[in-house]
Design an enzyme around this catalytic site. Structure first.
Site, PDB file in Angstrom:
ATOM      1  N   LYS A  44      47.784  44.318  42.590  1.00 49.19           N
ATOM      2  CA  LYS A  44      47.749  45.347  43.778  1.00 49.19           C
ATOM      3  C   LYS A  44      47.912  44.563  45.132  1.00 49.19           C
ATOM      4  CE  LYS A  44      44.031  46.925  43.197  1.00 49.19           C
ATOM      5  NZ  LYS A  44      42.630  46.469  43.847  1.00 49.19           N
ATOM      6  N   ARG A  47      33.694  44.040  36.810  1.00 54.72           N
ATOM      7  CA  ARG A  47      34.503  44.930  37.666  1.00 54.72           C
ATOM      8  C   ARG A  47      35.476  45.701  37.080  1.00 54.72           C
ATOM      9  NH1 ARG A  47      36.474  39.718  40.350  1.00 54.72           N
ATOM     10  NH2 ARG A  47      38.471  40.772  41.070  1.00 54.72           N
TER      11      ARG A  47
HETATM   12  P1  AMP Z   1      39.273  43.738  46.249  1.00 56.40           P
HETATM   13  O1  AMP Z   1      39.943  42.386  46.913  1.00 56.40           O
HETATM   14  O2  AMP Z   1      40.088  44.836  46.661  1.00 56.40           O
HETATM   15  O3  AMP Z   1      39.615  43.280  44.588  1.00 56.40           O
HETATM   16  O4  AMP Z   1      37.903  43.772  46.661  1.00 56.40           O
HETATM   17  C1  AMP Z   1      36.917  42.842  46.499  1.00 56.40           C
HETATM   18  C2  AMP Z   1      35.503  43.311  46.298  1.00 56.40           C
HETATM   19  O5  AMP Z   1      35.071  43.925  47.637  1.00 56.40           O
HETATM   20  C3  AMP Z   1      35.182  44.255  45.237  1.00 56.40           C
HETATM   21  O6  AMP Z   1      34.967  43.712  44.191  1.00 56.40           O
HETATM   22  C4  AMP Z   1      34.243  45.014  45.979  1.00 56.40           C
HETATM   23  O7  AMP Z   1      32.991  44.404  45.703  1.00 56.40           O
HETATM   24  C5  AMP Z   1      34.689  45.092  47.288  1.00 56.40           C
HETATM   25  N1  AMP Z   1      35.402  46.235  47.792  1.00 56.40           N
HETATM   26  C6  AMP Z   1      36.537  46.119  48.247  1.00 56.40           C
HETATM   27  N2  AMP Z   1      36.955  47.437  48.582  1.00 56.40           N
HETATM   28  C7  AMP Z   1      35.929  48.277  48.289  1.00 56.40           C
HETATM   29  C8  AMP Z   1      35.560  49.691  48.325  1.00 56.40           C
HETATM   30  N3  AMP Z   1      36.608  50.580  48.643  1.00 56.40           N
HETATM   31  N4  AMP Z   1      34.534  50.149  47.922  1.00 56.40           N
HETATM   32  C9  AMP Z   1      33.762  49.355  47.238  1.00 56.40           C
HETATM   33  N5  AMP Z   1      33.777  48.148  47.377  1.00 56.40           N
HETATM   34  C10 AMP Z   1      34.775  47.498  47.858  1.00 56.40           C
END
Ligand code: AMP
Length: 192
Positions: free
Chosen positions: A13, A140
């Site tokens: 992504k 996750r």
């Molecule tokens: P990502 O880089 O998008 O995989 O996000 C890393 C971590 O940030 C995730 O595993 C969540 O703990 C938190 N996170 C990011 N975006 C969100 C969201 N929209 N809602 C809740 N937690 C988020």
């Protein structure tokens, strides 16, 4: 143009969102990146968020919504925005609908990158980020399948969902992403 990227952790992504942002000249809004930056800068937001993401859990809606509201209010977002990692729950999607409706802005396209769990697992273990150990990856994935995946149906009903096959090289996946975005643009998504 406003685009949402969906997909399990490790689906590519972030990489694809960055490439599409360059291709379309949009602002990239990654809530995960904002949280990681806050964590590195040791701000109160970063400290609070880390207790969740280090356990593979989603941070509370109000925390990420504040981030999105803040960013959407900045003038450069007028060119359009690519949401990467937000929304992740149906309630976040409903909030995003309201935020955009209040600004008179449509959501043009939702790209859902489709990758099976075994591939996700292999890719994440190889990535080596601090929140990428076996147990948090498992958590996750569970969070994704239970809380985020229902968004596919949510946006399918709207008629703005495009499923993208996440198999293959980065370039092959980007070709599919680019095609879907070009088609959405052709349908009027480039008019604001
Ligand atoms: P990502 O880089 O998008 O995989 O996000 C890393 C971590 O940030 C995730 O595993 C969540 O703990 C938190 N996170 C990011 N975006 C969100 C969201 N929209 N809602 C809740 N937690 C988020």
């Amino acid at each position: 143009m406003r685009i949402v990227f969906l997909g399990p952790p490790g689906a590519g992504k972030g990489t694809q969102a960055l490439r599409l942002k360059d291709y379309l000249g949009l602002v990239h809004l990654s809530t995960g990146q904002v949280l990681r930056d806050a964590h590195e800068a040791r701000t109160p937001l970063g400290r609070e968020a880390a207790t969740y993401f280090n356990a593979g859990k989603l941070v509370p809606d109000d925390v990420v919504v504040d981030i999105v509201v803040e960013r959407l209010g900045q003038p450069d977002c007028a060119v359009g925005c690519l949401f990467d990692g937000f929304p992740r729950t149906v309630s976040q999607a409903e909030i995003l609908d309201t935020l955009l409706a209040n600004r008179g802005l449509p959501l043009d396209l939702v790209l859902a990158i489709d990758v099976p769990d075994d591939i996700v697992f292999r890719r994440l273990l190889g990535r080596g980020r601090t929140d990428d150990n076996e147990q948090t990856i498992r958590e996750r994935l569970v969070q994704y399948r239970t809380l985020t995946e229902p968004l596919i149906e949510y946006y399918r009903r709207r008629g703005i969902l495009r499923l993208v096959d996440g198999h293959g090289t980065e370039d092959q996946v980007f070709e599919r992403v680019r095609q879907a975005a070009d088609e959405a643009r052709g349908q009027g998504g480039d008019q604001d």
